[in-house]
Design an enzyme around this catalytic site. Structure first.
Site, PDB file in Angstrom:
ATOM      1  N   GLN A 103       8.854  -3.085  16.526  1.00  0.00           N
ATOM      2  CA  GLN A 103       9.670  -3.834  15.563  1.00  0.00           C
ATOM      3  C   GLN A 103      10.924  -3.041  15.188  1.00  0.00           C
ATOM      4  O   GLN A 103      12.040  -3.580  15.152  1.00  0.00           O
ATOM      5  CB  GLN A 103       8.811  -4.096  14.324  1.00  0.00           C
ATOM      6  N   VAL A 112       2.512   6.440   7.318  1.00  0.00           N
ATOM      7  CA  VAL A 112       1.642   6.997   6.279  1.00  0.00           C
ATOM      8  C   VAL A 112       0.206   6.655   6.658  1.00  0.00           C
ATOM      9  O   VAL A 112      -0.103   5.508   6.993  1.00  0.00           O
ATOM     10  CB  VAL A 112       1.999   6.417   4.893  1.00  0.00           C
ATOM     11  N   HIS A 157       0.864  -1.185   0.000  1.00  0.00           N
ATOM     12  CA  HIS A 157       0.000   0.000   0.000  1.00  0.00           C
ATOM     13  C   HIS A 157       0.900   1.233   0.000  1.00  0.00           C
ATOM     14  O   HIS A 157       2.129   1.120  -0.115  1.00  0.00           O
ATOM     15  CB  HIS A 157      -0.944  -0.041   1.205  1.00  0.00           C
ATOM     16  N   HIS A 161       4.063   1.222   2.326  1.00  0.00           N
ATOM     17  CA  HIS A 161       5.219   0.528   1.736  1.00  0.00           C
ATOM     18  C   HIS A 161       5.825   1.386   0.624  1.00  0.00           C
ATOM     19  O   HIS A 161       7.040   1.458   0.457  1.00  0.00           O
ATOM     20  CB  HIS A 161       4.790  -0.803   1.111  1.00  0.00           C
ATOM     21  N   LYS A 185       5.375   2.958  11.999  1.00  0.00           N
ATOM     22  CA  LYS A 185       4.087   2.381  12.392  1.00  0.00           C
ATOM     23  C   LYS A 185       4.303   1.154  13.278  1.00  0.00           C
ATOM     24  O   LYS A 185       3.566   0.911  14.217  1.00  0.00           O
ATOM     25  CB  LYS A 185       3.298   1.986  11.153  1.00  0.00           C
TER      26      LYS A 185
HETATM   27  P1  AMP Z   1       4.563  -5.254   6.547  1.00  0.00           P
HETATM   28  O1  AMP Z   1       4.409  -5.628   5.109  1.00  0.00           O
HETATM   29  O2  AMP Z   1       3.288  -4.886   7.210  1.00  0.00           O
HETATM   30  O3  AMP Z   1       5.420  -6.220   7.316  1.00  0.00           O
HETATM   31  O4  AMP Z   1       5.392  -3.893   6.542  1.00  0.00           O
HETATM   32  C1  AMP Z   1       6.619  -3.771   5.871  1.00  0.00           C
HETATM   33  C2  AMP Z   1       7.276  -2.476   6.257  1.00  0.00           C
HETATM   34  O5  AMP Z   1       6.420  -1.386   5.904  1.00  0.00           O
HETATM   35  C3  AMP Z   1       7.509  -2.359   7.764  1.00  0.00           C
HETATM   36  O6  AMP Z   1       8.760  -1.732   7.995  1.00  0.00           O
HETATM   37  C4  AMP Z   1       6.372  -1.503   8.214  1.00  0.00           C
HETATM   38  O7  AMP Z   1       6.646  -0.768   9.388  1.00  0.00           O
HETATM   39  C5  AMP Z   1       6.215  -0.575   7.034  1.00  0.00           C
HETATM   40  N1  AMP Z   1       4.866  -0.003   7.022  1.00  0.00           N
HETATM   41  C6  AMP Z   1       3.689  -0.682   7.047  1.00  0.00           C
HETATM   42  N2  AMP Z   1       2.648   0.176   7.083  1.00  0.00           N
HETATM   43  C7  AMP Z   1       3.184   1.425   7.088  1.00  0.00           C
HETATM   44  C8  AMP Z   1       2.647   2.750   7.135  1.00  0.00           C
HETATM   45  N3  AMP Z   1       1.327   2.967   7.182  1.00  0.00           N
HETATM   46  N4  AMP Z   1       3.492   3.794   7.122  1.00  0.00           N
HETATM   47  C9  AMP Z   1       4.841   3.590   7.085  1.00  0.00           C
HETATM   48  N5  AMP Z   1       5.408   2.374   7.039  1.00  0.00           N
HETATM   49  C10 AMP Z   1       4.610   1.312   7.046  1.00  0.00           C
END
Ligand code: AMP
Length: 284
Positions: free
Chosen positions: A155, A178, A35, A38, A151
């Site tokens: 982690q 975001v 999204h 990412h 977010k």
């Molecule tokens: P995920 O696919 O959910 O494991 O996220 C992959 C990376 O994208 C991680 O470092 C998350 O922290 C980051 N991420 C996910 N959602 C957001 C967001 N809304 N804003 C900024 N980074 C994000």
């Protein structure tokens, strides 16, 4: 051109000449269902590195509930299209057997002190799974920089500490959360919300912003901030609040008085979907 790779050996071979030519590599680890959150990580990686690797891997070892793992959205074709549009060089999308070959995983990375609070208690083994898979990705890609969203603040803290304590030669680049126009933090899990729950989901960010405003207004007592904010959740019987905590921004342990930088963080459930969010605040 974006090349999609599923084998560790292939990816390593592709990256050898890149590194030999002295080019920098930026890594964006994801679980896919990409999204705009990412997308922001990818844009920064694109701007700051010669070569960008996005990994798409739904890491089984970080799921504490099988239903969540099974139901996690998988949209690789769309993800690759987004990466192509964003100028990503390599999408690394291994299957589970590639990352965890038969015979099992005996070595793990654990950062226990940072996982005692917030999401840790409700998700046993989660951060161990995260730290381990990210360490594997660091070893595979050997990136100069790796991008992580604020977010997932806990982690991010775990990974920073792992990199520091284990001397991993990578720079961790944090990226601001975001949000949707109504404040909801973007998340791959949002697409599992019903239309009704999607509306209620904004309660979490609203509670965080309210708490932030109260602290900025001079309130220093965690109890009083919580007393002001918790009723926002109780208004919606469909919300199951897991925690709403104010912790030291560095150690992630609860504070009583806000006299240092703190993380205000919450997790709540709507149906089978768990949402998390946070704001960081440094009182003056
Ligand atoms: P995920 O696919 O959910 O494991 O996220 C992959 C990376 O994208 C991680 O470092 C998350 O922290 C980051 N991420 C996910 N959602 C957001 C967001 N809304 N804003 C900024 N980074 C994000």
């Amino acid at each position: 051109m974006t090349v999609v790779i599923s084998s560790i050996t292939d990816l390593r071979q592709r990256l050898l000449p890149v590194r030999r030519d002295g080019k920098t590599v930026g890594l964006v680890p994801t679980m896919g269902a990409l999204h705009l959150g990412h997308r922001r990580l990818i844009e920064l990686a694109r701007r700051e590195n010669d070569t960008v690797v996005v990994t798409v891997f739904v890491n089984p070892t970080q799921f504490d509930r099988n239903a969540d793992l099974q139901g996690y959205p998988r949209t690789l074709e769309d993800d690759v299209a987004i990466c192509r549009e964003a100028g990503v060089d390599f999408v690394f999308a291994p299957d589970s057997a590639e990352m965890y070959p038969p015979g099992g995983q005996l070595a793990w990375v654990d950062v226990p002190a940072l996982t005692e609070h917030l999401c840790g208690p409700a998700r046993p083994g989660h951060f161990r799974g995260v730290a381990t898979v990210v360490m594997k990705l660091f070893q595979i890609v050997q990136a100069d920089r790796a991008y992580f969203g604020e977010k997932d603040a806990q982690q991010l803290a775990v990974i920073r500490r792992m990199v520091r304590d284990l001397n991993v030669p990578v720079e961790i680049a944090p990226v601001q959360t975001v949000r949707e126009p109504d404040g909801l933090a973007m998340s791959s899990r949002n697409r599992r919300l019903t239309a009704e729950d999607r509306k209620t989901a904004t309660t979490l960010s609203q509670a965080l912003f309210t708490a932030e405003a109260i602290v900025r207004g001079g309130e220093r007592s965690v109890d009083r901030v919580q007393a002001a904010v918790l009723p926002l959740f109780h208004r919606h019987p469909q919300i199951r609040l897991e925690y709403f905590s104010i912790v030291d921004a560095e150690t992630l342990t609860p504070v009583e008085t806000i006299d240092r930088p703190v993380l205000i963080a919450g997790a709540m459930w709507l149906g089978a979907t768990r949402l998390i969010d946070n704001v960081m605040i440094a009182p003056v």
